[in-house]
Design an enzyme around this catalytic site. Structure first.
Site, mmCIF file in Angstrom:
data_model
loop_
_atom_site.group_PDB
_atom_site.id
_atom_site.type_symbol
_atom_site.label_atom_id
_atom_site.label_comp_id
_atom_site.label_asym_id
_atom_site.label_seq_id
_atom_site.Cartn_x
_atom_site.Cartn_y
_atom_site.Cartn_z
ATOM 1 N N GLY A 46 39.745 -8.600 0.410
ATOM 2 C CA GLY A 46 38.881 -8.945 -0.724
ATOM 3 C C GLY A 46 39.685 -9.599 -1.822
ATOM 4 O O GLY A 46 40.925 -9.538 -1.821
ATOM 5 N N GLN A 51 41.861 -12.208 -10.208
ATOM 6 C CA GLN A 51 43.173 -12.019 -9.565
ATOM 7 C C GLN A 51 43.906 -13.344 -9.359
ATOM 8 O O GLN A 51 45.108 -13.349 -9.089
ATOM 9 C CB GLN A 51 43.025 -11.274 -8.228
ATOM 10 C CG GLN A 51 42.587 -9.823 -8.410
ATOM 11 C CD GLN A 51 42.431 -9.103 -7.105
ATOM 12 O OE1 GLN A 51 41.388 -9.212 -6.460
ATOM 13 N NE2 GLN A 51 43.446 -8.388 -6.679
ATOM 14 N N CYS A 94 45.838 -2.877 -3.387
ATOM 15 C CA CYS A 94 45.371 -3.962 -4.260
ATOM 16 C C CYS A 94 46.417 -5.069 -4.229
ATOM 17 O O CYS A 94 47.613 -4.793 -4.377
ATOM 18 C CB CYS A 94 45.192 -3.448 -5.689
ATOM 19 S SG CYS A 94 44.619 -4.722 -6.828
ATOM 20 N N LEU A 95 45.952 -6.300 -4.030
ATOM 21 C CA LEU A 95 46.895 -7.421 -3.945
ATOM 22 C C LEU A 95 47.599 -7.648 -5.284
ATOM 23 O O LEU A 95 48.653 -8.277 -5.313
ATOM 24 C CB LEU A 95 46.159 -8.684 -3.492
ATOM 25 C CG LEU A 95 45.534 -8.591 -2.085
ATOM 26 C CD1 LEU A 95 44.719 -9.835 -1.760
ATOM 27 C CD2 LEU A 95 46.609 -8.354 -1.026
ATOM 28 N N HIS A 136 35.557 -1.900 -5.291
ATOM 29 C CA HIS A 136 36.906 -2.245 -5.773
ATOM 30 C C HIS A 136 36.876 -3.623 -6.467
ATOM 31 O O HIS A 136 37.434 -3.795 -7.553
ATOM 32 C CB HIS A 136 37.857 -2.252 -4.573
ATOM 33 C CG HIS A 136 39.268 -2.641 -4.851
ATOM 34 N ND1 HIS A 136 40.334 -1.780 -4.695
ATOM 35 C CD2 HIS A 136 39.827 -3.813 -5.264
ATOM 36 C CE1 HIS A 136 41.462 -2.391 -5.007
ATOM 37 N NE2 HIS A 136 41.183 -3.644 -5.347
ATOM 38 N N GLU A 137 36.193 -4.579 -5.850
ATOM 39 C CA GLU A 137 36.171 -5.951 -6.406
ATOM 40 C C GLU A 137 35.305 -6.023 -7.671
ATOM 41 O O GLU A 137 35.663 -6.724 -8.624
ATOM 42 C CB GLU A 137 35.679 -6.955 -5.355
ATOM 43 C CG GLU A 137 36.486 -7.009 -4.056
ATOM 44 C CD GLU A 137 37.982 -7.172 -4.259
ATOM 45 O OE1 GLU A 137 38.404 -7.696 -5.301
ATOM 46 O OE2 GLU A 137 38.749 -6.751 -3.370
ATOM 47 N N HIS A 140 37.227 -4.941 -10.513
ATOM 48 C CA HIS A 140 38.102 -6.005 -11.038
ATOM 49 C C HIS A 140 37.354 -6.877 -12.061
ATOM 50 O O HIS A 140 37.921 -7.297 -13.065
ATOM 51 C CB HIS A 140 38.588 -6.918 -9.912
ATOM 52 C CG HIS A 140 39.847 -6.468 -9.230
ATOM 53 N ND1 HIS A 140 41.029 -6.250 -9.894
ATOM 54 C CD2 HIS A 140 40.114 -6.221 -7.911
ATOM 55 C CE1 HIS A 140 41.969 -5.880 -9.029
ATOM 56 N NE2 HIS A 140 41.436 -5.849 -7.819
#
Ligand code: K1U
Ligand code: ZN
Length: 171
Positions: A46, A51, A94-95, A136-137, A140
């Site tokens: 994702g 990000q 998480c990236l 999660h997204e 963000h």
């Protein structure tokens, strides 16, 4: 190499609230293409636009298991409209916080309304990994990180580690 870099903790932009997309323009389509490229390159399942430093409410997801067949999903202005009472725990990553994995408890299923790339309003009932990833997204998009769902002690340690690393890299 992806056209856009993924920003890393403690970059303050990760705490920004993203703006809704008013119109799906060529710029938004290009952003989605770049996000998919960055997500597959990472690799990740994702990505939220913030990000890659763009404060727009755009999310890309691919939770398909088959490496040969990509199954990208694009969510514009996603909104959680219903949550299950049942909860589930998943070890999230998480990236923007590389190499950190922690158990996070979230509703096991969610209903999300969103617009697709054609601007059509849609709704999806998600469970399993897709439900976890959507939550999660969408976090963000609101400046919330998965480490906000763990203990303050663990979170403070993680933030300290990444702040030190960023200072060292800037020297
Ligand atoms: O938003 C992000 O930072 C991407 C993140 C999404 C996510 C992972 C786990 C739970 C919820 C949301 C990632 O993709 S981290 C990398 C990852 O999970 C993964 C990478 C390669 C193969 C399989 C998974
Ligand atoms: Zn993340």
């Amino acid at each position: 190499m992806a056209r856009r870099d993924i920003i890393i903790l403690p970059d303050r932009r990760l705490r920004q609230k993203s703006e809704p997309v008013a119109r799906i323009t060529a710029d938004i389509r290009a952003l989605v293409e770049d996000m998919l490229e960055a997500m597959y390159d990472a690799p990740g399942i994702g990505l939220a636009a913030i990000q890659v430093g763009v404060a727009k409410r755009v999310v890309t997801i691919d939770v398909s298991k088959n490496d040969d067949e990509k199954c990208p999903q694009v969510f514009i202005n996603p909104e959680i409209v219903a949550r299950s009472a049942e909860m589930s725990v998943y070890e999230e990553g998480c990236l923007s916080i590389p190499d950190v994995h922690e158990d996070v408890e979230r509703p096991a299923a969610v209903t999300v309304s969103y617009r697709d790339l054609e601007g059509k309003t849609r709704s999806i009932e998600a469970d399993g990994l897709l439900a976890t990833c959507l939550q999660h997204e969408i976090d963000h998009l609101n400046g919330v990180l998965f480490i906000d769902h763990i203990s303050k002690l663990k979170r403070d340690r993680i933030v300290k580690k990444f702040t030190k690393a960023a200072k060292r890299a800037a020297e």
